[in-house]
Design an enzyme around this catalytic site. Structure first.
Site, short mmCIF file in Angstrom:
data_model
loop_
_atom_site.label_atom_id
_atom_site.label_comp_id
_atom_site.label_asym_id
_atom_site.label_seq_id
_atom_site.Cartn_x
_atom_site.Cartn_y
_atom_site.Cartn_z
CE LYS A 116 35.71 43.12 41.66
NZ LYS A 116 35.07 44.18 40.94
CD GLU A 200 38.14 36.92 43.09
OE1 GLU A 200 38.94 37.03 42.12
OE2 GLU A 200 36.95 37.23 43.02
CG HIS A 234 42.69 46.90 34.80
ND1 HIS A 234 42.66 45.53 34.81
CD2 HIS A 234 43.64 47.27 35.70
CE1 HIS A 234 43.54 45.09 35.69
NE2 HIS A 234 44.14 46.10 36.23
CD GLU A 274 33.75 42.47 33.20
OE1 GLU A 274 34.69 42.19 33.98
OE2 GLU A 274 33.52 43.63 32.79
CD GLU A 292 34.02 43.73 37.25
OE1 GLU A 292 35.11 43.45 37.80
OE2 GLU A 292 33.67 44.88 36.98
CG ASN A 294 30.40 45.23 33.50
OD1 ASN A 294 30.80 45.66 34.58
ND2 ASN A 294 31.17 44.54 32.68
NE ARG A 296 29.20 49.83 31.37
CZ ARG A 296 30.01 49.15 32.16
NH1 ARG A 296 29.56 48.76 33.35
NH2 ARG A 296 31.23 48.80 31.81
#
Ligand code: MV4
Length: 657
Positions: A116, A200, A234, A274, A292, A294, A296
């Protein structure tokens, strides 16, 4: 274009990829573990190679075995699906070292987005908005606390190597910081082997809005956004595209930020950027920040396909085989609205416990796209994600797409194991959700109402009674037991979650029944494969599998037919009590204390539902005590006769102890 590809995955995503590959004339190779030897994705593939025992570490995570399978079958490329090895840079390198094509991003792109802190630095440099905070090298607790104060509470401590909320702690006041840091680090170390964290600013009423991007290694386009805020711990539950409350201006800003993110790392293939979005005052062009990326194709990609008409797997195969991006940004349409609901084998009232079992019945109504990796008769195994299917609906408007989703869920039929279907239906009907007020806290705020177990109504139980008597097929012609000269009466006995029910069923016509329950009376008629209830046409459906009757009427309800006279009460073989299977009048008592009886001997007669029920001995035994006399009114479950313990059963219990 490839002649043959290997799909290094299982379940619905493997089937999904194969479907497009087949449509493109591309041969498909499946890999499977011993648990999946009979699975749908194996049946769909042109070829299939066993890669090991059920455990993922010995099968779907075994990159070497997968690459060997690709070589052995002449596959030119490997599609990873999602999960498993889909974001493993070492696997990408091994595939490429073997002279094969990895259908997805480069190892470098995966690595760039894997941590991250590095990802945020890259994004900030690319002009992508990132959440204010600290993501530096200095991990000394005192320094981190100073940085948190500089950010301003509340803050979020996040694992650098984390995802999905693991190693994440919210901190509202300075006094909580050190404990939260310690907890986040411990969790991160345990989950990722890396306890580095970043800080954050906490975004209030967070919404999860993600942008689908697609790159060719140099340029990228976006295929608009998806709102995935309906999550529980999540785990996404229902996703939609486009996001409620989105404006053209914000959509353009987020889409361009996603494209910049992809191009900043030379991204190739399907990816998702995201964003965490401040939902507290409605969407704002300055109210979204990179969370973040992803690297894929994601589970929820079908909602994007539904509103753009793009087949993302087709794009993956085309671009991975060297073709240019199939569309320019201006050519990508956005039409209507789509939802995806994830149907899982999980016991929602028991805290969403994953469930396993065999799907004795599985049926979906037309009107929704259904991506599934299982069929009726298949087993949901404990080795893998217990997803049964994804239901996707589309409409010209959000309201239309949602009505279609509600209908699709109401007409989905699953028997043989517990599912989250009732939960999905309640969520789809949730007022806030229907109004588009979605935020990541919605489910948690209403989880009690959403996860309560629906109770079968009297009409559902009336249908169960017909199922118990084998009258549920509603086949044309004379119902069994129908006599022109007089309606015939039967008593049906069944239980739901251990609660006994009895119903008096009268056959009143060739397809007509009257069902009298303790708490209701209904006229049922079977007409052309549908059930009329008290004259009203319904979409109800009844199936029976052995000693289980499943009634699909809105939700699915499953009733046990174990006959309490033989097995239900304690009077069964190993039990010592003969109990009343339902409320009634003790008509006669034949048993006497000290009497030796053999299996099948009549012990008492109970009058219930205007019928006489003979209670018999379930085993050879001696009557220890008679607890009631003729004429007594008894409740369901009342002990009527006590038998001497069964010496064999007692011995077996001692052995087991
Ligand atoms: C956040 C946040 C609020 N502020 N970051 C959850 C897991 C990971 N995807 C990041 N998550 C969050 N990051 C800041 N600065 C709130 C969440 C969050 C969340 C985000 C998206 C979807 C569901 C969520 C549930 C809880 C917390």
């Amino acid at each position: 274009m490839f002649k043959k590809i290997l799909i290094a995955n299982r379940g619905e995503i493997a089937c999904r990829v194969m479907q497009t590959a087949r449509a493109m004339g591309v041969g498909t190779v499946a890999v499977y573990s011993d648990a999946d030897a009979g699975a749908k994705h194996v049946a769909m593939a042109d070829e299939a190679v066993r890669i090991g025992p059920p455990a993922p570490a010995q099968s779907y995570l075994r990159g070497d075995a997968i690459i060997d399978a690709a070589r052995a079958t002449g596959a030119q490329a490997i599609h990873p699906g999602y999960g498993f090895l889909s974001e493993n840079p070492e696997f990408v390198e091994a595939v490429e070292a073997a002279g094969l094509v990895f259908i997805g991003p480069s190892a470098g792109a995966i690595r760039a987005m894997g941590l991250k802190d590095a990802a945020k630095k890259l994004m900030a440099a690319a002009g992508v908005p990132v959440v204010p905070g600290y993501h530096g090298e200095d991990q000394e607790p005192g320094h981190l606390k100073v940085e948190a104060a500089a950010v301003g509470y509340p803050v979020l401590i996040k694992a650098v190597a984390g995802g999905g909320g693991k190693g994440m702690r919210r901190v509202d006041v300075p006094g909580e910081f050190m404990n939260a840091l310690e907890a986040a680090r411990a969790e991160a170390l345990g989950a990722f082997g890396n306890d580095a964290v970043l800080i954050e600013k906490y975004v209030e009423e967070p919404r999860h809005i993600e942008v689908q991007v697609f790159g060719d290694g140099t340029h990228a386009v976006h295929l608009y956004e998806r709102d995935c805020s309906l999550q529980r711990r999540h785990q996404k539950v229902i996703e939609e595209a486009p996001a409620p409350g989105m404006t053209a201006e914000i959509r353009a800003a987020m889409g361009q930020a996603g494209v910049r993110a992809a191009e900043a790392i030379g991204y190739e293939g399907a990816g998702t950027v995201e964003f965490i979005v401040d939902g507290s005052t409605g969407l704002r062009p300055d109210g979204f920040w990179f969370m973040e990326m992803n690297t894929r194709l994601q589970v929820e990609h079908p909602v994007t396909e539904a509103v753009t008409g793009v087949d993302l797997v087709e794009w993956q195969l085309r671009v991975a085989s060297g073709e240019p991006l199939p569309m320019t940004q201006a050519e990508i349409p956005l039409k209507g609205h789509a939802f995806e609901a994830r149907l899982y084998a999980e016991d929602v009232p028991k805290g969403f416990l994953p469930a396993t079992g065999t799907l004795t019945h599985l049926a979906f109504a037309p009107g929704a796209r259904v991506d599934s990796g299982v069929r009726a008769g298949d087993t949901i195994s404990p080795h893998y994600d217990p997803m049964i299917a994804k239901l996707i609906t589309h409409g010209a408007t959000r309201a239309e797409a949602l009505v279609r989703m509600e209908r699709a869920l109401a007409e989905t039929q699953v028997a043989g194991l517990v599912t989250n279907l009732a939960f999905l239906r309640k969520l789809a009907a949730h007022r806030g959700f229907a109004a588009g007020d979605v935020d990541t806290g919605l489910i948690d705020r209403d989880v009690e109402m959403l996860s309560a177990e629906p109770v079968p109504c009297t009409r559902t139980r009336a249908l169960a009674a017909l199922g118990a008597l084998g009258l549920h097929q509603g086949v044309p012609g004379i119902a069994p037991g129908f006599a022109l000269w007089a309606p015939v009466e039967h008593v049906a006995q069944f239980s739901w979650k251990g609660e006994q029910s009895a119903a008096r069923v009268s056959v009143t016509g060739p397809h007509d029944y009257e069902v009298v329950l303790e708490d209701g009376r209904h006229q049922l008629a079977s007409k052309g494969g549908t059930w009329l209830m008290d004259g009203a046409k319904t979409s109800a459906h009844v199936v029976r599998n052995g000693a289980v009757v499943s009634v699909f009427f809105g939700n699915g309800y499953h009733f046990d037919l174990a006959d309490p006279l033989d097995e239900g009460g304690e009077g069964s073989a190993g039990g010592n009590l003969i109990e009343a299977p339902m409320p009634g009048l003790v008509k006669a008592v034949f048993a006497r204390a000290g009497q030796a009886v053999v299996k099948g001997d009549r012990l008492a007669v109970l009058e219930a539902m205007k019928m006489e029920h003979v209670l018999v001995a379930a085993r050879d035994c001696t009557v220890a005590e008679v607890l009631v006399s003729a004429g007594a009114q008894v409740e369901a479950g009342a002990a009527l006769i006590r038998l001497e313990p069964d010496p064999e059963a007692a011995e077996a219990t001692e052995d087991a102890a």
